[in-house]
Scaffold this motif. Structure first.
Motif, PDB file in Angstrom:
ATOM      1  N   SER A 165       0.802  -1.219   0.000  1.00 36.06           N
ATOM      2  CA  SER A 165       0.000   0.000   0.000  1.00 36.06           C
ATOM      3  C   SER A 165       0.835   1.268   0.000  1.00 36.06           C
ATOM      4  O   SER A 165       0.290   2.378   0.022  1.00 36.06           O
ATOM      5  CB  SER A 165      -0.938   0.001   1.213  1.00 36.06           C
ATOM      6  OG  SER A 165      -1.841  -1.088   1.130  1.00 36.06           O
ATOM      7  N   ASP A 166       2.163   1.139  -0.043  1.00 33.32           N
ATOM      8  CA  ASP A 166       3.017   2.329  -0.117  1.00 33.32           C
ATOM      9  C   ASP A 166       4.311   1.998  -0.850  1.00 33.32           C
ATOM     10  O   ASP A 166       5.390   1.941  -0.265  1.00 33.32           O
ATOM     11  CB  ASP A 166       3.317   2.879   1.280  1.00 33.32           C
ATOM     12  CG  ASP A 166       4.012   4.238   1.232  1.00 33.32           C
ATOM     13  OD1 ASP A 166       3.919   4.919   0.186  1.00 33.32           O
ATOM     14  OD2 ASP A 166       4.661   4.616   2.224  1.00 33.32           O
ATOM     15  N   THR A 200      -4.896  -1.710 -10.236  1.00 33.89           N
ATOM     16  CA  THR A 200      -5.337  -0.816  -9.168  1.00 33.89           C
ATOM     17  C   THR A 200      -5.360   0.662  -9.534  1.00 33.89           C
ATOM     18  O   THR A 200      -5.614   1.493  -8.673  1.00 33.89           O
ATOM     19  CB  THR A 200      -4.439  -1.018  -7.935  1.00 33.89           C
ATOM     20  OG1 THR A 200      -3.071  -0.772  -8.299  1.00 33.89           O
ATOM     21  CG2 THR A 200      -4.566  -2.429  -7.384  1.00 33.89           C
ATOM     22  N   THR A 222       1.817   4.000  -4.396  1.00 34.47           N
ATOM     23  CA  THR A 222       0.527   3.329  -4.263  1.00 34.47           C
ATOM     24  C   THR A 222      -0.276   3.881  -3.089  1.00 34.47           C
ATOM     25  O   THR A 222      -1.492   3.687  -3.037  1.00 34.47           O
ATOM     26  CB  THR A 222       0.712   1.811  -4.119  1.00 34.47           C
ATOM     27  OG1 THR A 222       1.549   1.522  -2.997  1.00 34.47           O
ATOM     28  CG2 THR A 222       1.344   1.220  -5.373  1.00 34.47           C
ATOM     29  N   SER A 223       0.374   4.579  -2.182  1.00 28.79           N
ATOM     30  CA  SER A 223      -0.345   5.215  -1.068  1.00 28.79           C
ATOM     31  C   SER A 223      -1.246   6.347  -1.546  1.00 28.79           C
ATOM     32  O   SER A 223      -2.102   6.822  -0.792  1.00 28.79           O
ATOM     33  CB  SER A 223       0.648   5.745  -0.034  1.00 28.79           C
ATOM     34  OG  SER A 223       1.572   6.626  -0.626  1.00 28.79           O
ATOM     35  N   SER A 242      -8.248   1.778  -1.551  1.00 26.05           N
ATOM     36  CA  SER A 242      -7.143   0.899  -1.209  1.00 26.05           C
ATOM     37  C   SER A 242      -7.315  -0.483  -1.834  1.00 26.05           C
ATOM     38  O   SER A 242      -8.383  -0.815  -2.372  1.00 26.05           O
ATOM     39  CB  SER A 242      -7.051   0.751   0.310  1.00 26.05           C
ATOM     40  OG  SER A 242      -8.174   0.021   0.795  1.00 26.05           O
TER      41      SER A 242
END
Length: 256
Positions: free
Chosen positions: A177-178, A223, A195-196, A201
């Motif tokens: 996620s980051d 995503t 991606t953060s 999410s």
């Protein structure tokens, strides 16, 4: 572990990438497997798309700056569309410029690879259905996307979904996620994000998608892409790099 799908001497197998070699897997990565101990130099194999998905579920406008750069509003909920299995190609495979378009863009994305059959996944179980992550390029015929209400041709043409070079299974949800994500064209940096910056999410996306449909082992979720998308031309080499995963490189060619 980095799991790759590859071919050698006409045979296709899965293997674990270890340094500059690949150890052939006994079985498939979607079930219990063992390493065979048979190691082959990476430069002796051809890397293939790391999976052949039944479906690719892609998410549009999941980064606010990307939505803004194209003059679009951020959707109130995840905006899903499909890319067909025939759009998938692997690392080093060509992106074939579609004859119906004059404006093809790159879109660097984190791809989530599903590891087991799942439906109506609760948020606390999302981590259990993910096999790993790979790099993706949601190649888009932008002029066609603008002209047609459906995105099927604009985002679903053959070779419009490069995936690879392998599946990284060693990232947990927090790490995934980051991650830094970039795209270069002929060595020039075009996209740089993290991606953060996603609006929805990874957990949001899997919960939302599986409310509606069953995901199968090997299915892929794209995503969304950060800002900086831009044109590709015949002869260009485009590379998507994601921190902790690797680099996916493809060259754009003209259809014969």
């Amino acid at each position: 572990m980095r799991i790759a799908r590859f071919s050698i001497d006409g045979n296709v197998a899965f293997g674990a990438v270890e340094g500059e070699a690949i150890d052939i897997i006994k079985g498939i990565p979607f079930a219990d497997f063992e390493l065979s101990g048979t190691r082959i130099p990476l430069d002796k194999v051809r890397l293939l798309p790391p999976v052949l998905p039944n479906k690719v579920v892609a998410i549009g406008r999941n980064y606010a700056e990307h939505a803004a750069e194209l003059g679009n509003e951020v959707p109130a909920a995840p905006w899903a569309f499909f890319k067909p299995s025939t759009s998938v190609v692997g690392p080093g495979d060509p992106i074939v410029y579609p004859t119906f378009s004059r404006e093809v863009h790159h879109e660097a994305e984190l791809a989530v690879v599903i590891g087991r059959l799942c439906r109506e996944v609760p948020r606390e179980r999302v981590k259990d259905v993910i096999l790993g992550y790979t790099c993706a390029n949601d190649v888009t015929a932008r002029d066609t996307q603008k002209a047609e209400k459906q995105w099927a041709r604009a985002k679903g043409f053959d070779s419009s979904c490069p995936l690879g070079p392998w599946i990284e299974t060693g990232l947990d949800l927090a790490a995934a996620s980051d991650l830094a994500i970039t795209a270069t064209v002929n060595g020039e940096l075009r996209q740089a994000g993290r991606t953060s910056q996603m609006i929805n999410s990874i957990e949001d996306l899997i919960v939302n998608i599986t409310e509606a449909m069953t995901l199968l082992p090997g299915d892929v979720i794209l995503t969304g892409t950060p800002a900086g998308v831009g044109p590709l031309h015949v002869g260009d080499e485009v590379a998507v790099t994601i921190e902790g995963i690797g680099t996916l490189t493809n060259k754009v060619i003209k259809r014969d």
